[in-house]
Design a protein around this motif. Structure first.
Motif, PDB file in Angstrom:
ATOM      1  N   ASP A 168       0.962  -1.188   0.121  1.00  0.00           N
ATOM      2  CA  ASP A 168      -0.093   0.046   0.175  1.00  0.00           C
ATOM      3  C   ASP A 168       0.857   1.186   0.113  1.00  0.00           C
ATOM      4  O   ASP A 168       1.842   1.211   0.605  1.00  0.00           O
ATOM      5  CB  ASP A 168      -0.892   0.023   1.123  1.00  0.00           C
TER       6      ASP A 168
ATOM      7  N   ALA B 213      -2.910   5.935   2.951  1.00  0.00           N
ATOM      8  CA  ALA B 213      -4.178   6.210   2.949  1.00  0.00           C
ATOM      9  C   ALA B 213      -4.388   8.076   2.927  1.00  0.00           C
ATOM     10  O   ALA B 213      -3.543   8.540   3.361  1.00  0.00           O
ATOM     11  CB  ALA B 213      -4.846   5.914   4.213  1.00  0.00           C
TER      12      ALA B 213
ATOM     13  N   LEU C 232      -9.220  -1.914 -10.184  1.00  0.00           N
ATOM     14  CA  LEU C 232      -9.340  -2.324  -8.764  1.00  0.00           C
ATOM     15  C   LEU C 232     -10.227  -3.333  -8.682  1.00  0.00           C
ATOM     16  O   LEU C 232      -9.748  -4.368  -7.780  1.00  0.00           O
ATOM     17  CB  LEU C 232     -10.095  -0.981  -8.087  1.00  0.00           C
TER      18      LEU C 232
ATOM     19  N   TYR D 247     -10.524   0.900  -0.629  1.00  0.00           N
ATOM     20  CA  TYR D 247      -9.363   1.311  -1.596  1.00  0.00           C
ATOM     21  C   TYR D 247     -10.030   2.160  -2.681  1.00  0.00           C
ATOM     22  O   TYR D 247     -11.155   1.762  -3.273  1.00  0.00           O
ATOM     23  CB  TYR D 247      -8.642   0.192  -2.412  1.00  0.00           C
TER      24      TYR D 247
ATOM     25  N   ASN E 256      -9.654   6.912   2.347  1.00  0.00           N
ATOM     26  CA  ASN E 256      -9.265   5.569   1.909  1.00  0.00           C
ATOM     27  C   ASN E 256      -7.857   5.128   1.791  1.00  0.00           C
ATOM     28  O   ASN E 256      -6.884   5.948   1.469  1.00  0.00           O
ATOM     29  CB  ASN E 256     -10.153   5.032   0.602  1.00  0.00           C
ATOM     30  N   HIS E 257      -7.753   3.509   1.602  1.00  0.00           N
ATOM     31  CA  HIS E 257      -6.065   3.262   1.202  1.00  0.00           C
ATOM     32  C   HIS E 257      -5.860   3.446  -0.279  1.00  0.00           C
ATOM     33  O   HIS E 257      -6.864   3.606  -1.145  1.00  0.00           O
ATOM     34  CB  HIS E 257      -6.169   1.795   1.567  1.00  0.00           C
ATOM     35  N   VAL E 258      -4.686   3.531  -0.555  1.00  0.00           N
ATOM     36  CA  VAL E 258      -4.135   3.598  -1.865  1.00  0.00           C
ATOM     37  C   VAL E 258      -3.258   2.398  -2.249  1.00  0.00           C
ATOM     38  O   VAL E 258      -2.390   2.185  -1.623  1.00  0.00           O
ATOM     39  CB  VAL E 258      -3.567   5.005  -1.928  1.00  0.00           C
ATOM     40  N   ARG E 259      -3.365   1.931  -3.294  1.00  0.00           N
ATOM     41  CA  ARG E 259      -2.598   0.917  -3.944  1.00  0.00           C
ATOM     42  C   ARG E 259      -2.306   1.176  -5.356  1.00  0.00           C
ATOM     43  O   ARG E 259      -3.311   1.319  -6.250  1.00  0.00           O
ATOM     44  CB  ARG E 259      -3.197  -0.716  -3.536  1.00  0.00           C
TER      45      ARG E 259
END
Length: 263
Positions: free
Chosen positions: A168, A171, A205, A225, A255-258
């Protein structure tokens, strides 16, 4: 006079131009007779040979053509489309050696060739060279250090596709997600060398969830995400990696970021 005539012909052949096209190569030359007059608007006989390694090397391909000159004595033809004498133009391995083009010309339109010229191909047309360069093949569900991550999608021949980062990137708000990617310090060593990491689209995603995460939250955190796909001006799509649900949420939510990148 004959030697002068031949010498002029060689210079004209050397100055001819080449252009890349699939399975053929454009060639142009000016044809003059023994009196140095332009051979205008009439058929000329030509034999074209592709020689390997040197100007006197082995002919890997030979063809004949009977093009017609224009009013300025210019003849234009496509090497690879004539009557084949020997070899196969489409199977020449342009990456393994130097190549020369030898042209033999009969200004009267027959096969009594009196003009001979040889010139080196200093730059093989890219479209032809690319055919002989072996492209690596990649598989889905596999980590590749040279790509900086885990492959979650490939094209039909496995040469291009999509990679997901191995960690990750943190966020954040949706508005700051791309800044987080560009300034990320927690990529692994291989991922750091690439500068084209980005937020995945809504489709990508979900692909990340189905392929990399195995659809069960086993790899990524069971968190929300961000995708790069906007729902409306104040909202964007996200996905919950515990159950795979996609929904829209306010861009000011955290939110999370990938990251993903195309290859």
């Amino acid at each position: 006079m004959k030697k002068l005539y031949t010498f002029l012909a060689v210079l004209l052949m050397t100055a001819s131009t080449f252009a890349q096209t699939p399975e053929k190569m454009s060639y142009q030359a000016v044809v003059r007779d023994s009196g140095d007059n332009l051979v205008s608007s009439q058929p000329v006989g030509m034999q074209i040979s592709i020689l390997r390694t040197t100007a006197t090397g082995t002919a890997v391909y030979v063809e004949t053509q009977t093009p017609t000159t224009n009013v300025n004595g210019l003849v234009t033809l496509e090497i690879g489309t004539g009557t084949v004498v020997s070899g196969d133009f489409t199977t020449i391995d342009w990456s393994t050696s130097s190549y020369f083009i030898k042209t033999e010309t009969d200004p009267t339109g027959g096969s009594s060739y009196t003009i001979t010229g040889t010139s080196q191909l200093l730059s093989v047309p890219y479209a032809l060279h690319a055919k002989t360069v072996k492209q690596p093949t990649y598989n889905v569900n596999t980590f590749y250090a040279e790509l900086g991550g885990y492959v979650i999608e490939v094209n039909s021949v496995g040469s291009h596709g999509l990679v997901v980062a191995m960690q990750d990137q943190g966020a954040s708000y949706w508005y700051e997600a791309n800044d987080l990617l560009s300034n990320a310090s927690n990529h692994d060593y291989n991922g750091k060398k690439f500068k084209d990491w980005r937020l995945p689209t809504k489709r990508e995603l979900n692909l990340m969830y189905l392929v990399y995460d195995n659809g069960n939250g086993a790899t990524l955190n069971a968190n929300y995400y961000w995708s790069s796909t906007e729902y409306r001006s104040n909202d964007a799509w996200f996905q919950h990696f515990d159950v795979g649900l996609q929904d829209e949420g306010n861009k000011l939510n955290i939110n999370h970021v990938r990251a993903v990148r195309a290859f």
